[in-house]
Design an enzyme around this catalytic site. Structure first.
Site, PDB file in Angstrom:
ATOM      1  N   ARG A  59      -8.858  -6.524 -10.129  1.00 14.62           N
ATOM      2  CA  ARG A  59      -8.008  -6.978 -11.235  1.00 14.62           C
ATOM      3  C   ARG A  59      -8.640  -8.242 -11.798  1.00 14.62           C
ATOM      4  O   ARG A  59      -8.858  -9.197 -11.072  1.00 14.62           O
ATOM      5  CB  ARG A  59      -6.586  -7.240 -10.755  1.00 14.62           C
ATOM      6  CG  ARG A  59      -5.867  -5.970 -10.302  1.00 14.62           C
ATOM      7  CD  ARG A  59      -4.453  -6.292  -9.851  1.00 14.62           C
ATOM      8  NE  ARG A  59      -3.754  -5.120  -9.379  1.00 14.62           N
ATOM      9  CZ  ARG A  59      -2.945  -4.368 -10.126  1.00 14.62           C
ATOM     10  NH1 ARG A  59      -2.737  -4.669 -11.384  1.00 14.62           N
ATOM     11  NH2 ARG A  59      -2.341  -3.320  -9.601  1.00 14.62           N
ATOM     12  N   HIS A  62      -9.323 -12.175 -16.072  1.00 14.77           N
ATOM     13  CA  HIS A  62      -8.425 -12.422 -17.186  1.00 14.77           C
ATOM     14  C   HIS A  62      -8.302 -13.907 -17.516  1.00 14.77           C
ATOM     15  O   HIS A  62      -8.429 -14.756 -16.639  1.00 14.77           O
ATOM     16  CB  HIS A  62      -7.023 -11.896 -16.864  1.00 14.77           C
ATOM     17  CG  HIS A  62      -6.999 -10.446 -16.506  1.00 14.77           C
ATOM     18  ND1 HIS A  62      -7.408  -9.458 -17.368  1.00 14.77           N
ATOM     19  CD2 HIS A  62      -6.611  -9.815 -15.377  1.00 14.77           C
ATOM     20  CE1 HIS A  62      -7.271  -8.285 -16.786  1.00 14.77           C
ATOM     21  NE2 HIS A  62      -6.801  -8.460 -15.572  1.00 14.77           N
ATOM     22  N   TYR A 132       1.949 -14.795  -8.274  1.00 14.11           N
ATOM     23  CA  TYR A 132       1.387 -16.013  -8.848  1.00 14.11           C
ATOM     24  C   TYR A 132       2.292 -16.605  -9.923  1.00 14.11           C
ATOM     25  O   TYR A 132       2.907 -15.902 -10.711  1.00 14.11           O
ATOM     26  CB  TYR A 132      -0.029 -15.789  -9.377  1.00 14.11           C
ATOM     27  CG  TYR A 132      -0.208 -14.658 -10.354  1.00 14.11           C
ATOM     28  CD1 TYR A 132      -0.260 -14.896 -11.721  1.00 14.11           C
ATOM     29  CD2 TYR A 132      -0.356 -13.350  -9.905  1.00 14.11           C
ATOM     30  CE1 TYR A 132      -0.441 -13.865 -12.613  1.00 14.11           C
ATOM     31  CE2 TYR A 132      -0.538 -12.305 -10.795  1.00 14.11           C
ATOM     32  CZ  TYR A 132      -0.586 -12.571 -12.149  1.00 14.11           C
ATOM     33  OH  TYR A 132      -0.756 -11.550 -13.042  1.00 14.11           O
TER      34      TYR A 132
END
Length: 167
Positions: A59, A62, A132
């Site tokens: 993932r 970003h 998070y």
């Protein structure tokens, strides 16, 4: 709160205190005044959680463009990940540098990632849950991704990913 810092300004690994007794444990994960006392960002507005079924799921990487850059406080609730912070702040001497480390439910480490950095992780186990806090709201028009294997950054991953999103 134990804290380890890195060459990337604002990046820290935090071990929260743990208080154990015959019932189990109590762990104060986030305390705004303790963060401020240690010079860390203390204002967060979102809490996200992700679940990845398969070991080798990647993932990231970003980030959000200004003015919506976000600091993140990342921790693993179940399993383990290789977490990476990539400094993409052109004004910093560490621009283009990255740091990777293992976060797991077992080691209890939390990563504090500074605003202006790209973030991603690779799952090291099956059935991984990551949670998070973010310091800015989510703005899809300002979201960007950097390829996990972008040659100019040379991010070192512990294994080749087996599961990626189309992004």
């Amino acid at each position: 709160m134990d804290m380890q810092t890195f060459s990337i300004q604002g990046l820290a690994l935090i071990t929260p205190p743990r208080f154990e007794d015959h019932r189990g444990f109590f762990e104060p994960v986030y305390n705004a005044s303790a963060f401020r006392a240690n010079g860390l960002p203390s204002e967060f507005c979102r809490l996200n959680r992700s679940f990845s079924k398969q070991r080798g799921t990647l993932r990231g990487m970003h980030h959000q463009l200004p003015p919506y850059q976000e600091a993140k406080l990342v921790r693993v609730l179940r399993g383990a990940v290789w977490d990476v912070c990539l400094d993409i702040r052109r004004t910093e001497p560490t621009y283009g540098e990255h740091v990777g480390f293992e976060l797991s439910a077992e080691n209890r480490l939390m990563a504090l990632l500074p605003a202006g950095c790209a973030h991603g992780f690779l799952t090291l186990t099956d059935d991984v849950e990551v949670e998070y806090l973010c310091s800015s709201g989510y703005h899809p028009s300002h979201e960007r991704s950097i390829r996990w294997d972008e040659p100019r950054f040379g991010i070192r991953w512990p294994q080749h990913p087996v599961c990626l999103s189309d992004k």
